[in-house]
Design a protein around this motif. Structure first.
Motif, PDB file in Angstrom:
ATOM      1  N   GLY A 601       0.824  -1.193   0.000  1.00  0.00           N
ATOM      2  CA  GLY A 601       0.000   0.000   0.000  1.00  0.00           C
ATOM      3  C   GLY A 601       0.857   1.239   0.000  1.00  0.00           C
ATOM      4  O   GLY A 601       0.369   2.337  -0.094  1.00  0.00           O
ATOM      5  N   GLY A 602       2.179   1.066   0.135  1.00  0.00           N
ATOM      6  CA  GLY A 602       3.085   2.151  -0.168  1.00  0.00           C
ATOM      7  C   GLY A 602       3.540   2.972   0.987  1.00  0.00           C
ATOM      8  O   GLY A 602       2.775   3.536   1.727  1.00  0.00           O
ATOM      9  N   VAL A 603       4.854   3.092   1.111  1.00  0.00           N
ATOM     10  CA  VAL A 603       5.437   4.004   2.070  1.00  0.00           C
ATOM     11  C   VAL A 603       5.699   5.322   1.372  1.00  0.00           C
ATOM     12  O   VAL A 603       6.344   6.187   1.882  1.00  0.00           O
ATOM     13  CB  VAL A 603       6.740   3.406   2.645  1.00  0.00           C
ATOM     14  N   GLY A 604       5.130   5.547   0.205  1.00  0.00           N
ATOM     15  CA  GLY A 604       5.483   6.631  -0.666  1.00  0.00           C
ATOM     16  C   GLY A 604       5.860   7.922   0.010  1.00  0.00           C
ATOM     17  O   GLY A 604       5.410   8.269   1.064  1.00  0.00           O
ATOM     18  N   GLY A 605       6.723   8.680  -0.640  1.00  0.00           N
ATOM     19  CA  GLY A 605       7.174   9.925  -0.066  1.00  0.00           C
ATOM     20  C   GLY A 605       8.159   9.717   1.053  1.00  0.00           C
ATOM     21  O   GLY A 605       8.233  10.510   1.969  1.00  0.00           O
ATOM     22  N   SER A 606       8.950   8.649   0.984  1.00  0.00           N
ATOM     23  CA  SER A 606       9.835   8.326   2.083  1.00  0.00           C
ATOM     24  C   SER A 606      10.947   9.343   2.249  1.00  0.00           C
ATOM     25  O   SER A 606      11.464   9.531   3.322  1.00  0.00           O
ATOM     26  CB  SER A 606      10.435   6.939   1.865  1.00  0.00           C
ATOM     27  N   SER A 607      11.346  10.016   1.206  1.00  0.00           N
ATOM     28  CA  SER A 607      12.398  11.001   1.311  1.00  0.00           C
ATOM     29  C   SER A 607      11.783  12.386   1.366  1.00  0.00           C
ATOM     30  O   SER A 607      10.872  12.730   0.632  1.00  0.00           O
ATOM     31  CB  SER A 607      13.352  10.900   0.125  1.00  0.00           C
ATOM     32  N   LEU A 616       7.638  12.591  -5.894  1.00  0.00           N
ATOM     33  CA  LEU A 616       6.549  11.673  -6.241  1.00  0.00           C
ATOM     34  C   LEU A 616       7.076  10.258  -6.114  1.00  0.00           C
ATOM     35  O   LEU A 616       8.200   9.972  -6.539  1.00  0.00           O
ATOM     36  CB  LEU A 616       6.062  11.961  -7.657  1.00  0.00           C
ATOM     37  N   SER A 617       6.274   9.372  -5.523  1.00  0.00           N
ATOM     38  CA  SER A 617       6.721   7.989  -5.379  1.00  0.00           C
ATOM     39  C   SER A 617       5.546   7.034  -5.482  1.00  0.00           C
ATOM     40  O   SER A 617       4.385   7.423  -5.320  1.00  0.00           O
ATOM     41  CB  SER A 617       7.436   7.796  -4.043  1.00  0.00           C
ATOM     42  N   PHE A 618       5.879   5.783  -5.797  1.00  0.00           N
ATOM     43  CA  PHE A 618       4.882   4.718  -5.820  1.00  0.00           C
ATOM     44  C   PHE A 618       5.612   3.404  -5.604  1.00  0.00           C
ATOM     45  O   PHE A 618       6.853   3.340  -5.675  1.00  0.00           O
ATOM     46  CB  PHE A 618       4.094   4.708  -7.141  1.00  0.00           C
ATOM     47  N   THR A 619       4.862   2.351  -5.310  1.00  0.00           N
ATOM     48  CA  THR A 619       5.472   1.039  -5.132  1.00  0.00           C
ATOM     49  C   THR A 619       5.093   0.126  -6.293  1.00  0.00           C
ATOM     50  O   THR A 619       4.050   0.298  -6.925  1.00  0.00           O
ATOM     51  CB  THR A 619       5.034   0.366  -3.824  1.00  0.00           C
ATOM     52  N   GLU A 620       5.971  -0.843  -6.546  1.00  0.00           N
ATOM     53  CA  GLU A 620       5.713  -1.806  -7.610  1.00  0.00           C
ATOM     54  C   GLU A 620       6.241  -3.163  -7.166  1.00  0.00           C
ATOM     55  O   GLU A 620       7.341  -3.257  -6.612  1.00  0.00           O
ATOM     56  CB  GLU A 620       6.397  -1.380  -8.907  1.00  0.00           C
ATOM     57  N   GLU A 621       5.464  -4.194  -7.409  1.00  0.00           N
ATOM     58  CA  GLU A 621       5.890  -5.556  -7.091  1.00  0.00           C
ATOM     59  C   GLU A 621       5.759  -6.414  -8.346  1.00  0.00           C
ATOM     60  O   GLU A 621       4.736  -6.382  -9.031  1.00  0.00           O
ATOM     61  CB  GLU A 621       5.039  -6.147  -5.980  1.00  0.00           C
ATOM     62  N   LEU A 765       9.613 -11.371 -15.477  1.00  0.00           N
ATOM     63  CA  LEU A 765       8.754 -11.067 -14.330  1.00  0.00           C
ATOM     64  C   LEU A 765       7.487 -10.386 -14.829  1.00  0.00           C
ATOM     65  O   LEU A 765       7.477  -9.731 -15.870  1.00  0.00           O
ATOM     66  CB  LEU A 765       9.476 -10.147 -13.337  1.00  0.00           C
ATOM     67  N   HIS A 766       6.424 -10.531 -14.023  1.00  0.00           N
ATOM     68  CA  HIS A 766       5.137  -9.943 -14.384  1.00  0.00           C
ATOM     69  C   HIS A 766       4.527  -9.239 -13.183  1.00  0.00           C
ATOM     70  O   HIS A 766       4.803  -9.582 -12.031  1.00  0.00           O
ATOM     71  CB  HIS A 766       4.152 -11.021 -14.872  1.00  0.00           C
ATOM     72  N   ILE A 767       3.660  -8.265 -13.455  1.00  0.00           N
ATOM     73  CA  ILE A 767       2.802  -7.680 -12.422  1.00  0.00           C
ATOM     74  C   ILE A 767       1.467  -8.399 -12.476  1.00  0.00           C
ATOM     75  O   ILE A 767       0.841  -8.469 -13.548  1.00  0.00           O
ATOM     76  CB  ILE A 767       2.565  -6.178 -12.661  1.00  0.00           C
ATOM     77  N   GLN A 768       1.033  -8.946 -11.360  1.00  0.00           N
ATOM     78  CA  GLN A 768      -0.299  -9.529 -11.299  1.00  0.00           C
ATOM     79  C   GLN A 768      -1.340  -8.407 -11.268  1.00  0.00           C
ATOM     80  O   GLN A 768      -1.091  -7.319 -10.741  1.00  0.00           O
ATOM     81  CB  GLN A 768      -0.435 -10.408 -10.057  1.00  0.00           C
ATOM     82  N   LEU A 769      -2.509  -8.675 -11.810  1.00  0.00           N
ATOM     83  CA  LEU A 769      -3.532  -7.642 -11.907  1.00  0.00           C
ATOM     84  C   LEU A 769      -3.910  -7.097 -10.529  1.00  0.00           C
ATOM     85  O   LEU A 769      -4.069  -5.883 -10.348  1.00  0.00           O
ATOM     86  CB  LEU A 769      -4.779  -8.199 -12.609  1.00  0.00           C
ATOM     87  N   ALA A 770      -4.032  -7.992  -9.540  1.00  0.00           N
ATOM     88  CA  ALA A 770      -4.382  -7.535  -8.192  1.00  0.00           C
ATOM     89  C   ALA A 770      -3.285  -6.641  -7.613  1.00  0.00           C
ATOM     90  O   ALA A 770      -3.558  -5.636  -6.953  1.00  0.00           O
ATOM     91  CB  ALA A 770      -4.628  -8.735  -7.274  1.00  0.00           C
ATOM     92  N   ALA A 773      -3.560  -3.238  -9.217  1.00  0.00           N
ATOM     93  CA  ALA A 773      -4.652  -2.449  -8.635  1.00  0.00           C
ATOM     94  C   ALA A 773      -4.216  -1.815  -7.318  1.00  0.00           C
ATOM     95  O   ALA A 773      -4.519  -0.650  -7.035  1.00  0.00           O
ATOM     96  CB  ALA A 773      -5.882  -3.338  -8.422  1.00  0.00           C
ATOM     97  N   ARG A 774      -3.472  -2.586  -6.513  1.00  0.00           N
ATOM     98  CA  ARG A 774      -2.983  -2.013  -5.258  1.00  0.00           C
ATOM     99  C   ARG A 774      -1.909  -0.961  -5.513  1.00  0.00           C
ATOM    100  O   ARG A 774      -1.810   0.028  -4.791  1.00  0.00           O
ATOM    101  CB  ARG A 774      -2.441  -3.130  -4.367  1.00  0.00           C
ATOM    102  N   GLN A 775      -1.107  -1.184  -6.556  1.00  0.00           N
ATOM    103  CA  GLN A 775      -0.059  -0.218  -6.877  1.00  0.00           C
ATOM    104  C   GLN A 775      -0.654   1.163  -7.140  1.00  0.00           C
ATOM    105  O   GLN A 775      -0.068   2.185  -6.766  1.00  0.00           O
ATOM    106  CB  GLN A 775       0.718  -0.695  -8.098  1.00  0.00           C
ATOM    107  N   LEU A 776      -1.816   1.210  -7.757  1.00  0.00           N
ATOM    108  CA  LEU A 776      -2.442   2.487  -8.063  1.00  0.00           C
ATOM    109  C   LEU A 776      -2.780   3.277  -6.807  1.00  0.00           C
ATOM    110  O   LEU A 776      -2.961   4.491  -6.860  1.00  0.00           O
ATOM    111  CB  LEU A 776      -3.705   2.268  -8.902  1.00  0.00           C
ATOM    112  N   THR A 777      -2.895   2.573  -5.661  1.00  0.00           N
ATOM    113  CA  THR A 777      -3.226   3.268  -4.403  1.00  0.00           C
ATOM    114  C   THR A 777      -1.977   3.764  -3.681  1.00  0.00           C
ATOM    115  O   THR A 777      -2.097   4.383  -2.625  1.00  0.00           O
ATOM    116  CB  THR A 777      -3.990   2.330  -3.447  1.00  0.00           C
TER     117      THR A 777
END
Length: 810
Positions: A601-607, A616-621, A765-770, A773-777
């Motif tokens: 769900g993202g620690v975004g903006g860590s710096s 601007l930040s986002f997470t990706e798995e 490697l692939h991003i799963q759809l689920a 969807a969480r990455q967008l948050t």
């Protein structure tokens, strides 16, 4: 005075999650737990052991069960490393979406708001469920299908027109996730190991969940979050009981505690020690946290008047079904077979659109240990089972001695004599949305509660009627808890006392758990709940703690870690210097997404953004396969002998405008890489990400990844990867942007040197759809004009896709 970054008080569902998240992000964390560790095999079983299994240091008792007796209710909570997870019944149910009440008037005219929503918690529910190994009871598989009480609950629900489910349980039924379930199989340790260093075995259906699992089958917090926290360097200290807290002159907080070194001494007075910290997380449970704040209130001027309010027991009610029959024959319910809880019947709420339904509730099957197997251990009672049971209950009820009208031995003995613990009987556990109008305060220095069942009478009557209906369907006699005639209940789910709210007039802390007026002081446990959760609250408490930790980490850089070094990224990339996990002045989180494989769900903006800039930040798995010894990614994805590979990254552009303007669109990448069989999860020491880089043809773009790490033998490695965004029909957008072709290279290899580097492995490697969807948050901004930066980023992203996948102009 000892000083650390963060102190966490308590190791229950709030404290354990917070300690793990902070340690994983590279913070110096000390966790203080008053109780002892309980490795598998150490939980008390004999009457002698059970007689000392209570918490009362003044009497030389340092055991697991902490029993409170208040006006209107009694309560049992836990003292030990892992908190309530040591004795709870493993259920991980999410709070129903419609039950997040925002404007409901209570009986006193006040409101009972939930300043958070189900959508706020869903990403955090996901990661907690994965970390705790949530899985429903495998009723469709032998020998688990031979569980009479579960089938009986399903039969009763069908007859009454109610919904019955097999709720997710934090229990290992299989040796490893995705494996075949079986009894007493050796459990494969997670990648972070186990802090007890003792082997675990899968569930053997003994019904001992609520008195501590000696098999280690329960995925309790000591086996999950606390082991992971320790793996990441958290300093976990047991037998440390916190006595007082206060703000520290100049910022931060001080914590007074005692260390119980002699666990047999009565009325011992160990010296009070003090440590200080920059951030303090209260996770001592509803009673412990509220008691600490009440006791230390003079040190916190301006603390909200909501302290002590909105106390409730989550609608808990215990009853019994006795002597079940089917066509005049004994119907075996066998409550001692299986985990304590296997099924849940849901009673709808008016908020679900069911007029006249009232407040929602759940009824779950109960269980108990096979008394003949464990109560007589070490004692020569012969066949005198009743005598052994009376002995246990007498010892248990001695701890209610200071409360009037709570000597229940006679009633309980009579109930047992009538067959409560026979093969044809079953405890039922009710819970739901009772009224949170109780109050906790101090009386003569002790915690006291003023709460009554009267204002929740409609809830309790509805639950009792439904339980009576279940009894009728099963041909059983219905028996109330012996205390019910006094309108008392026993709750194992106390909530409230330091509730969250939108402002200090409404709550003690905000929607992220930070105490109003006291930056860096957080409440992570059930005390922060502003009302009943409805279902078992453990999962919601843990998810909210995970959400709290995400917010806490957004603006707090790590100072410590696992040995990586500060690595500078060239200034012309627009990225800030990377704070590795060992960097004393780092601005990033290093491996800020540690050990679970679900989206954070993202620690975004860590710096922290440089003055005048907006980050601007986002997470990706991403997850997939590589094969060692091959060089072509497509071959490596499918070859025999392929191995799993995954990563989770926080992508951060320290200056969003510069990131969008420059042709390389370079950002910093931090997180971890998990290479199956090659060292497991390893922190990214330095990483870069490039978005939509032109590559020759006008209608071709690349997304590039370059991640430096070390394998399990500390050999330097580089993950070099790209997504090939090539002109084609719009249906290609998803497969192209979610597919990453990777090579693992020997050494830390710059892009310009890659052509001559040795390739260790290759794959896809692939991003799963689920996960997408969480990455967008997870998108976060820090600095001025954050919303506008997000809009500009969105337009840039969509525009680049149009350039590639849009229709030809000729």
């Amino acid at each position: 005075m000892e000083h650390v970054d963060s102190v966490v008080i308590g190791s229950g569902f709030g404290g354990s999650v917070a300690a793990y998240r902070l340690a994983e992000a590279g913070h110096e964390v000390v966790l203080l737990e008053r109780g002892q560790p309980y490795p598998p095999g150490s939980f008390p079983r004999s009457p002698r052991q059970m007689g000392r299994a209570f918490w009362d240091p003044s009497e030389g008792l340092y055991g697991m069960f902490d029993v409170w007796s208040f006006k209107g209710c009694d309560s049992v909570v836990s003292s030990g490393l892992g908190g309530g997870s040591l004795i709870y019944a493993n259920v991980l149910l999410r709070k129903d979406e419609r039950w997040f009440v925002h404007d409901e008037k209570g009986p006193d005219g006040g409101h009972r708001p939930w300043p958070i929503t189900r959508a706020d918690l869903d990403p955090h529910y996901d990661v907690v469920e994965e970390m705790m190994g949530a899985t429903p009871y495998p009723l469709d598989r032998a020998p688990f299908d031979d569980t009479p009480k579960t089938h009986a609950m399903q039969d009763a629900a069908a007859e009454l027109g109610l919904h019955c489910s097999l709720p997710p349980l934090a229990v290992s039924f299989a040796a490893q996730p995705g494996g075949a379930p079986g009894l007493s199989l050796p459990i494969v340790d997670a990648g972070y190991g186990n802090l007890h260093g003792v082997g675990r075995r899968t569930c053997k259906l003994c019904g001992e969940c609520d008195i501590g699992c000696n098999e280690g089958s329960k995925n309790s917090l000591d086996h999950t979050y606390l082991s992971a926290a320790k793996y990441h360097g958290a300093d976990i200290r047991t037998s440390r009981e916190v006595k007082a807290i206060r703000p520290r002159p100049g910022g931060g907080y001080e914590v007074d505690y005692v260390h119980h070194t002699d666990l047999t001494a009565k009325k011992s007075r160990p010296p009070v020690r003090t440590m200080s910290c920059d951030r303090l997380v209260l996770g001592a449970g509803t009673y412990g946290t509220t008691f600490l704040l009440l006791r230390s209130r003079a040190a916190f001027p301006g603390l909200s008047d909501a302290l002590g309010t909105r106390f409730c027991g989550n609608g808990d009610l215990l009853t019994f079904l006795l002597k079940a029959k089917d066509r005049n024959r004994v119907r075996p319910l066998d409550a001692a077979r299986g985990p304590v809880i296997t099924s849940a019947i849901r009673l709808p709420d008016e908020l679900d659109g069911v007029p006249g339904a009232g407040r929602g509730a759940y009824i779950e099957d109960g269980g108990y240990p096979g008394f003949a197997d464990w109560m007589l251990q070490g004692l020569d009672f012969g066949n005198e089972i009743e005598r052994a049971v009376k002995f246990l209950w007498n010892r248990f009820t001695e701890f209610f001695r200071d409360a009037p009208d709570t000597n229940l031995s006679k009633e309980l003995s009579d109930l047992i004599g009538d067959g409560a613990l026979t093969v044809s009987s079953l405890p039922l556990l009710g819970m739901g949305r009772d009224t949170a109008d109780g109050r906790l305060d101090l009386r003569d220095g002790r915690l006291a509660a003023d709460w009554t069942t009267r204002t929740s009478e409609a809830h309790f009557n509805r639950v009792r009627r439904t339980m009576q209906g279940i009894a009728d369907v099963l041909g059983a006699e219905y028996a109330d808890n012996p205390m019910w005639f006094r309108k008392r209940v026993i709750t194992v789910h106390p909530l409230g006392g330091a509730p969250m709210g939108d402002h200090p007039g409404e709550g003690v802390c905000d929607a992220f758990g930070e105490v109003f007026g006291f930056p860096g002081l957080y409440i992570a446990d059930g005390a922060a709940m502003p009302g009943p959760v409805g279902p078992n609250p453990s999962l919601t408490i843990a998810a909210q703690a995970d959400r709290m930790a995400t917010r806490l980490l957004e603006g707090v850089p790590a100072r410590r870690g696992a040995g990586a070094v500060m690595v500078s990224v060239p200034d012309d990339t627009g990225a800030e210097p990377v704070g590795g996990t060992g960097s004393p002045e780092g601005t990033g989180h290093g491996s800020a997404y540690g050990l679970e494989s679900g989206s954070r769900g993202g620690v975004g903006g860590s710096s922290a953004a440089v003055s005048g800039r907006t980050s601007l930040s986002f997470t990706e798995e991403m997850k997939g396969f590589v094969t060692y010894g091959v060089t072509d990614p497509r071959t490596g994805e499918l070859a025999a002998g392929r191995r799993r590979l995954s990563f989770r990254l926080t992508i951060t552009a320290a200056d969003a405008d510069r990131f969008l303007a420059e042709p390389e669109h370079t950002a910093r990448a931090e997180g971890w890489i998990d290479a199956d069989g090659r060292g497991g999860r390893r922190p990214v020491q330095q990483g870069t990400f490039n978005l939509f880089v032109a590559d020759g043809a006008e209608d071709r773009r690349l997304m590039k990844y370059r991640l430096y790490f070390t394998d399990g033998e500390d050999r330097p490695r580089t993950l070099s990867g790209h997504k090939n965004v090539l002109h084609g029909p719009p249906t290609r957008i998803w497969p192209d942007t979610s597919t990453l072709y990777v090579r693992l290279l020997e050494g830390h290899v710059a892009e310009e040197d890659e052509s001559g580097a040795a390739v260790v492995a290759a794959g896809v490697l692939h991003i799963q759809l689920a996960d997408f969807a969480r990455q967008l948050t997870t998108f976060r901004t820090s600095g001025p004009g954050g919303a506008a930066s997000l809009i500009r980023f969105g337009r840039f992203f969509a525009g680049e896709l149009w350039e590639v996948y849009g229709p030809d102009s000729h």
